[in-house]
Design an enzyme around this catalytic site. Structure first.
Site, PDB file in Angstrom:
ATOM      1  N   ASP A  41       0.789  -1.174   0.065  1.00 30.09           N
ATOM      2  CA  ASP A  41      -0.110   0.224  -0.232  1.00 30.09           C
ATOM      3  C   ASP A  41       0.817   1.273  -0.036  1.00 30.09           C
ATOM      4  OD1 ASP A  41      -1.884  -1.709   0.458  1.00 30.09           O
ATOM      5  OD2 ASP A  41      -2.897  -0.903   2.268  1.00 30.09           O
ATOM      6  N   ASP A  42       0.103   2.340  -0.331  1.00 31.65           N
ATOM      7  CA  ASP A  42       0.666   3.872  -0.163  1.00 31.65           C
ATOM      8  C   ASP A  42       1.603   4.288  -1.289  1.00 31.65           C
ATOM      9  OD1 ASP A  42      -1.012   3.436   2.065  1.00 31.65           O
ATOM     10  OD2 ASP A  42       0.360   3.975   3.361  1.00 31.65           O
ATOM     11  N   HIS A  96      -5.503   9.383   0.583  1.00 34.58           N
ATOM     12  CA  HIS A  96      -5.396   8.741   1.731  1.00 34.58           C
ATOM     13  C   HIS A  96      -5.993   9.350   2.719  1.00 34.58           C
ATOM     14  CE1 HIS A  96      -3.295   6.023   4.718  1.00 34.58           C
ATOM     15  NE2 HIS A  96      -3.241   5.301   3.339  1.00 34.58           N
ATOM     16  N   TYR A 133      -6.293   3.068   5.844  1.00 33.87           N
ATOM     17  CA  TYR A 133      -6.519   2.544   7.585  1.00 33.87           C
ATOM     18  C   TYR A 133      -7.590   1.548   7.771  1.00 33.87           C
ATOM     19  CZ  TYR A 133      -4.627   7.412   7.431  1.00 33.87           C
ATOM     20  OH  TYR A 133      -4.007   8.443   6.983  1.00 33.87           O
ATOM     21  N   HIS A 187       3.689  -2.191   3.299  1.00 33.96           N
ATOM     22  CA  HIS A 187       3.784  -0.900   2.756  1.00 33.96           C
ATOM     23  C   HIS A 187       5.034  -0.471   1.950  1.00 33.96           C
ATOM     24  CE1 HIS A 187       0.831  -0.712   5.619  1.00 33.96           C
ATOM     25  NE2 HIS A 187       0.184   0.145   5.154  1.00 33.96           N
TER      26      HIS A 187
HETATM   27 NI    NI Z   1      -2.572   3.210   3.266  1.00 36.35          NI
END
Ligand code: NI
Length: 238
Positions: A41-42, A96, A133, A187
């Protein structure tokens, strides 16, 4: 721009089995096969994501990247590389936010902007989403499935790598949590996570696990082989 995104994402043809009601929220795949889905993620991150792609490539592992839309817009070439190397792209919103604090129109805008950026980069659309989250109400999950045909993908293994407990701890938590059908969260924006991956991935391989993208582990078609066509009105604007 939002008008185009809405047109683009509401008219695409989706694999029917991934958009069924029972798949509104997914934390793991119902399989007894020793198959796991690595999810990151991210990103994309300009330095760390290419390092991770090298690690995955060396092991011929296909993963799923839940990308942040504004990062996609900044680093489209990294997303192109992901797709060229067989990975799947999922939607992790544009900036996000805590989606539980937003109304439906804003939630859809976050998703549409991101899908549009991904489409612009690789001419494909994400078919699943993951809320930042993990925060999304059941009503919101149902709304997104209905409006955009995207099931919400959570996870069954969380090494809490964002707390940066150290590469070895991250690897141990992934290896300790792995089960058939596991969806493993990490991540690709934290250096210790990247450092943990060779140990974690080689450990999974040694334990007999194989790897699938999220769509594939859920029994849908191979995302990398899907080809999207934007509706005419959207193409005219792009
Ligand atoms: Ni995230």
């Amino acid at each position: 721009m939002p008008a185009m995104a809405q047109a683009a994402s509401s008219k695409i043809a989706l694999p029917t089995d991934i958009s069924s009601e029972r798949l509104i929220t997914v934390t793991a795949a119902p399989t007894r096969a020793k198959l796991v889905a690595m999810t990151f993620d991210d990103g994309p991150h300009p330095v760390l994501t290419p390092q991770l792609l090298d690690i995955l490539k060396a092991r011929r592992i296909r993963a799923t990247f839940y990308v942040i839309g504004r990062n996609v817009a900044r680093y489209p070439d990294i997303v192109k590389r992901m797709v060229a190397e067989g990975h799947e792209i999922g939607n992790h919103t544009w900036r996000h936010p805590f989606l539980t604090q937003l109304g439906s129109a804003s939630v859809l805008r976050e998703l549409d902007r991101t899908s549009e950026a991904v489409y612009k980069a690789v001419q494909r659309m994400p078919v699943t989403m993951r809320p930042p989250y993990g925060a999304l109400s059941r009503a919101q999950r149902a709304m997104i499935l209905k409006q955009r045909e995207m099931p919400t993908i959570l996870w069954s293994v969380d090494p809490e790598d964002w707390r940066r407990p150290g590469a070895q701890v991250v690897a141990n938590r992934i290896l300790g949590g792995a089960r058939p059908g596991a969806i493993i969260l990490s991540h690709d924006i934290h250096a210790p996570t990247i450092k943990a991956m060779p140990v974690a991935l080689d450990g999974l391989i040694e334990a007999g696990y194989r790897f699938a993208t999220v769509s594939m582990i859920l029994g849908a078609r191979d995302w990398s082989k899907l080809r999207w066509r934007l509706p005419r009105e959207a193409r005219a604007k792009s």
